[in-house]
Design a protein around this motif. Sequence first.
Motif, PDB file in Angstrom:
ATOM      1  N   GLY A  43       3.451  -7.772   3.422  1.00  0.00           N
ATOM      2  CA  GLY A  43       4.500  -7.201   4.249  1.00  0.00           C
ATOM      3  C   GLY A  43       4.904  -8.081   5.406  1.00  0.00           C
ATOM      4  N   ASP A 281      -2.658  -2.146  11.082  1.00  0.00           N
ATOM      5  CA  ASP A 281      -1.575  -2.713  10.307  1.00  0.00           C
ATOM      6  C   ASP A 281      -0.622  -3.402  11.277  1.00  0.00           C
ATOM      7  OD1 ASP A 281      -0.029  -3.352   8.227  1.00  0.00           O
ATOM      8  OD2 ASP A 281       0.558  -1.315   7.693  1.00  0.00           O
ATOM      9  N   ASP A 284       5.830  -1.818  12.747  1.00  0.00           N
ATOM     10  CA  ASP A 284       6.979  -1.555  11.900  1.00  0.00           C
ATOM     11  C   ASP A 284       8.122  -2.500  12.275  1.00  0.00           C
ATOM     12  OD1 ASP A 284       8.641  -0.445  10.153  1.00  0.00           O
ATOM     13  OD2 ASP A 284       8.512   1.600  10.914  1.00  0.00           O
TER      14      ASP A 284
ATOM     15  N   THR B 157       4.105   3.596   4.479  1.00  0.00           N
ATOM     16  CA  THR B 157       4.125   2.235   3.942  1.00  0.00           C
ATOM     17  C   THR B 157       3.171   2.167   2.751  1.00  0.00           C
ATOM     18  OG1 THR B 157       2.338   1.539   5.371  1.00  0.00           O
ATOM     19  CG2 THR B 157       4.549   1.268   6.217  1.00  0.00           C
ATOM     20  N   ASP B 158       3.204   1.049   2.035  1.00  0.00           N
ATOM     21  CA  ASP B 158       2.385   0.902   0.838  1.00  0.00           C
ATOM     22  C   ASP B 158       0.901   1.058   1.146  1.00  0.00           C
ATOM     23  OD1 ASP B 158       4.600   0.526  -0.570  1.00  0.00           O
ATOM     24  OD2 ASP B 158       4.333  -1.603  -0.978  1.00  0.00           O
ATOM     25  N   GLN B 160      -0.459   2.651   3.715  1.00  0.00           N
ATOM     26  CA  GLN B 160      -0.769   4.051   4.037  1.00  0.00           C
ATOM     27  C   GLN B 160      -0.837   4.900   2.782  1.00  0.00           C
ATOM     28  OE1 GLN B 160       2.354   4.726   6.783  1.00  0.00           O
ATOM     29  NE2 GLN B 160       1.172   4.013   8.546  1.00  0.00           N
ATOM     30  N   LYS B 161       0.004   4.567   1.795  1.00  0.00           N
ATOM     31  CA  LYS B 161      -0.053   5.305   0.535  1.00  0.00           C
ATOM     32  C   LYS B 161      -1.393   5.099  -0.148  1.00  0.00           C
ATOM     33  CE  LYS B 161       4.822   5.053  -0.478  1.00  0.00           C
ATOM     34  NZ  LYS B 161       5.801   4.255  -1.192  1.00  0.00           N
TER      35      LYS B 161
END
Lengths: 327, 285
Positions: A43, A281, A284, B157-158, B160-161
């Motif tokens: 990502g 993560d 965003d 998001t991927d 989190q999925k």
Amino acid sequence: MALIEIKNLSISLKTPNGLVPICKNLDFSVNEGEIVGLIGTSGAGKTLICKAIAGIHSRDLEISFDRYRFDNIDITGKDLPQRRKFLSERVAIMLQNGTRSLDPLMTIREQMTENLPNSARPRKLWKRFFWKKREIDILLHKVGFKDTKAILNAYPGELSDVQCQKVNIAMALGRKPRLLIADDPVSTMTALSQLQILRLIDSLNQNNHVSVIYVSNDLGQIARLMDRINMIYYGEIVEQGPTEQILKNPHHPFTKIMLDAIPDMGAGSRRKSFFKAPGGDHPDFQHPPVGCPLGSRCPCADRECNIKPPQTRVKNGFYCCHFPLNT
Amino acid sequence: MAYTITPKFLQVKNLSVFFSTGRYFFLQKKRYALSDISFTLKQGETLAICGDAGSGKSTLLQILNDSNAASYEGEILLYEKNIRDYDRRDRVSIIRMMYPDPDTALNPHIRVYKILEMPLSMNTGLSPREIKKRISVTAEYVGLREEHLNCYLHMLTDIQKLRLSLARALVLRPQALLVDSSVEKLDAVLRMDFYNMFLDLQKRYRMSLIICLNDLCAIKHLADKVLILDHGKAEEFGRVEPMIYSPRSDLTRRIVQSYNHEYRCVHSAAPAVARPLGVITKNSD
């Protein structure tokens, strides 16, 4: 000498709420006969950068750059179809899923015949009969297939992932490209099959002088394959440098995190001990942070990091951090 | 439901999975996806399944989870009782699978809270308050925040999925967790984050894991036993250290060798796998 030189590459995504910037002001260059790595978390925009370079991005992306030189030819002014046509003769691409990047309804023989350029046709008249057939046989032997007939008559669904990736490399070889973009082709294979593919890419680079852009999210798989490494985080190149320097003394904390995430298998490693990895993560893309995007994952973050974004520095290596390591 | 801890938690005896091909019944042939696989697992032990794409890793997991329609020969014994004799509700709270593709495995029409609630309300007799508490505990454990519980699937998001997929497997507190190769596709940092979670599950809850793994380092850290598959056949099954240091089969030896290749030497110039016995010879693959 630079094969590819891109200045100020910006990629943004068109959404109903307006443009969302993903990459901003990226400078990217690949020298001739060099393997360059794009390493980053998932990502981070690695695949988008690759697709922007090859000109095969989807329509909801908006891409702009100040300068794009390929092989000393300036193609900045060309529009997308022209650029695609120009690049399609010079760039080959390998995708993550080898089976999916081949046409499922055509046999390998049909696909490879279609893929061969007419410029490869031999001059001599007596060599022109069945030249495609012979050429395909030679290509498949080069990537290490012994029984070419079985491979040629098969559909991609009948072959394994490794075999499909090998066919992809053979097809790339047939086009005689100047640049190969390998978009994480080995991530889901065993170490043995990974090595076969990596060796092929290495020999392609050594023997045919093809430059390679190698995209990966795991430094441990391919570290010593590359000559130069670009670390990418949140759409930015956070550190750049030759492989030895990046592995031995990284400047950016993100590089350190990526290196720490590779488990050491030495005799000292204890079984069932926890791995070193920060949770969380990246932020965003729609709500970019004010300061450094690494934020709380960074081990050496300070107050300054939350207030203003770091500037790119080129002193003692190329990195972009307020508090670099090992300087 | 309380189970006595027996040494034999999961036994697979001569398992062969086959698909029938051919249009008419007299032309039908059996095509084996897996042939003659047997292994045993004790309670709390972890099995890593290693193999290339198409070697039958996922099929084996799906058969264990009873989510594959292919017919099989041989026996699968869970607590010394055939897995086919179990009531579905009982089996589901013992073995759960973390689905590799959350986009297709989870329902996009309902909220995340409902996705996590569904297995609980269907298979257990918990009260709504207990259900709510358990969901919030599980979601926090896998790293989902409170506000994610109100989202729909497409808002995540991927990564989190994937966390949600893990939460859905863990919410029933199973004895064994099946993990397909979903984690392999993540980047190195996040993968280690997931591996840490698996290690914690093993240590704190004595959970058995059956994982598809190709990374030898991770196998050495996580697993107790390894099953190496090649085109549906078991090449080697045994404990991890003997497999790495004195591999019996040819394929295993080549895998370990290629792990020592110079491309992978990151930390130092020395090979990644230490070799105390000197069994592995250089430059011979």
